[in-house]
Design an enzyme around this catalytic site. Structure first.
Site, PDB file in Angstrom:
ATOM      1  N   HIS A   1      -7.588  30.726 -30.936  1.00  0.00           N
ATOM      2  CA  HIS A   1      -6.160  30.890 -30.716  1.00  0.00           C
ATOM      3  C   HIS A   1      -5.320  29.760 -31.302  1.00  0.00           C
ATOM      4  CE1 HIS A   1      -7.507  33.311 -26.947  1.00  0.00           C
ATOM      5  NE2 HIS A   1      -7.541  34.055 -28.027  1.00  0.00           N
TER       6      HIS A   1
ATOM      7  N   ARG B   1     -13.048  32.979 -25.551  1.00  0.00           N
ATOM      8  CA  ARG B   1     -11.609  32.886 -25.815  1.00  0.00           C
ATOM      9  C   ARG B   1     -11.497  32.200 -27.168  1.00  0.00           C
ATOM     10  NH1 ARG B   1      -8.606  33.667 -20.990  1.00  0.00           N
ATOM     11  NH2 ARG B   1      -9.898  33.605 -19.128  1.00  0.00           N
TER      12      ARG B   1
ATOM     13  N   ASP C   1      -8.423  39.740 -28.298  1.00  0.00           N
ATOM     14  CA  ASP C   1      -9.303  38.912 -29.118  1.00  0.00           C
ATOM     15  C   ASP C   1     -10.188  39.736 -30.050  1.00  0.00           C
ATOM     16  OD1 ASP C   1      -8.160  36.707 -27.966  1.00  0.00           O
ATOM     17  OD2 ASP C   1     -10.029  35.853 -27.226  1.00  0.00           O
TER      18      ASP C   1
ATOM     19  N   ASP D   1       2.173  33.948 -30.872  1.00  0.00           N
ATOM     20  CA  ASP D   1       0.768  33.899 -30.463  1.00  0.00           C
ATOM     21  C   ASP D   1      -0.110  34.617 -31.480  1.00  0.00           C
ATOM     22  OD1 ASP D   1      -1.381  33.307 -28.761  1.00  0.00           O
ATOM     23  OD2 ASP D   1      -1.198  35.256 -27.764  1.00  0.00           O
TER      24      ASP D   1
ATOM     25  N   LYS E   1      -2.808  20.401 -27.781  1.00  0.00           N
ATOM     26  CA  LYS E   1      -3.351  20.637 -26.444  1.00  0.00           C
ATOM     27  C   LYS E   1      -4.345  19.549 -26.078  1.00  0.00           C
ATOM     28  CE  LYS E   1      -3.651  25.580 -27.446  1.00  0.00           C
ATOM     29  NZ  LYS E   1      -3.863  25.694 -28.878  1.00  0.00           N
TER      30      LYS E   1
ATOM     31  N   ARG F   1     -15.765   8.321  -0.890  1.00  0.00           N
ATOM     32  CA  ARG F   1     -14.922   9.480  -0.607  1.00  0.00           C
ATOM     33  C   ARG F   1     -15.073  10.588  -1.638  1.00  0.00           C
ATOM     34  NH1 ARG F   1      -9.431   6.656  -1.153  1.00  0.00           N
ATOM     35  NH2 ARG F   1     -10.691   5.724  -2.778  1.00  0.00           N
TER      36      ARG F   1
ATOM     37  N   HIS G   1      -8.203  27.047 -31.630  1.00  0.00           N
ATOM     38  CA  HIS G   1      -9.010  26.570 -30.510  1.00  0.00           C
ATOM     39  C   HIS G   1      -9.587  27.753 -29.745  1.00  0.00           C
ATOM     40  CE1 HIS G   1      -9.370  25.507 -26.165  1.00  0.00           C
ATOM     41  NE2 HIS G   1     -10.096  24.552 -26.706  1.00  0.00           N
TER      42      HIS G   1
END
Length: 178
Positions: free
Chosen positions: A56, A53, A166, A135, A65, A18, A112
């Site tokens: 951060h 990215r 950024d 942040d 995370k 499947r 990260h």
């Protein structure tokens, strides 16, 4: 992993005629392996090839995370921001792909980021909710962190897609002065 507290995790993965089934988080399995991670927020990023990215973190309400590339391919990087750590200021990078199904556990007090090598969807399973007021981040090209990004895989650094936010992150020197 070379940076203490970070883990590369191979999730349970079963396939049959499947298709497949992947279980990339189970609180009991994590606890049994010494990883303290309870989920408070889950989100996904959808990114085009060439997006960066980086790097951060939250200055308050730090987020541990669990990061996994659901589809595509990213070069994922973490940097240790724990001033008391013997690996303070060190970074480590690895390839996360939809195909290899690997997850990266990023502890609190780590920066990260990632470079998208193929159009990608990345899952974040966070131990703290996003706190916009805290942040922050460090520039992807900070000379003191000296991260080696595989820009050749996107045709060179000139092909980066980067947000205005950024482009205006702090330096590692600025972070150390906080």
């Amino acid at each position: 992993m070379e940076l203490k507290g970070a883990y590369l995790i191979k999730p349970f993965h079963a396939t049959d005629l499947r298709g497949g089934f992947i279980k990339d988080y189970n609180i009991d399995t994590f606890s049994a392996n010494g990883i303290d991670h309870e989920l408070k927020e889950v989100f996904y990023t959808v990114s085009k090839r060439g997006v960066i990215r980086a790097m951060h973190f939250q200055l308050v309400k730090q987020q541990a995370k669990l990061v996994r590339c659901v589809s595509g391919h990213v070069y994922d990087v973490i940097a240790d921001l724990r001033q008391e750590s013997p690996t303070f200021g060190k970074w480590q990078g690895l390839h996360l792909t939809g195909e290899n199904t690997l997850s990266l556990f990023v502890p609190q007090y780590f920066a990260h980021g990632y470079l998208v090598l193929e159009d990608s969807v990345v899952s974040y399973k966070c131990g703290e909710v996003f706190y916009a007021e805290g942040d922050s981040g460090i520039m992807y090209n900070d000379p003191d962190l000296n991260i080696t990004w595989p820009f050749e895989e996107i045709g060179g650094e000139q092909n980066l897609i980067i947000s205005d936010k950024d482009l205006n992150l702090m330096s590692f020197k600025d972070y150390k002065a906080l």
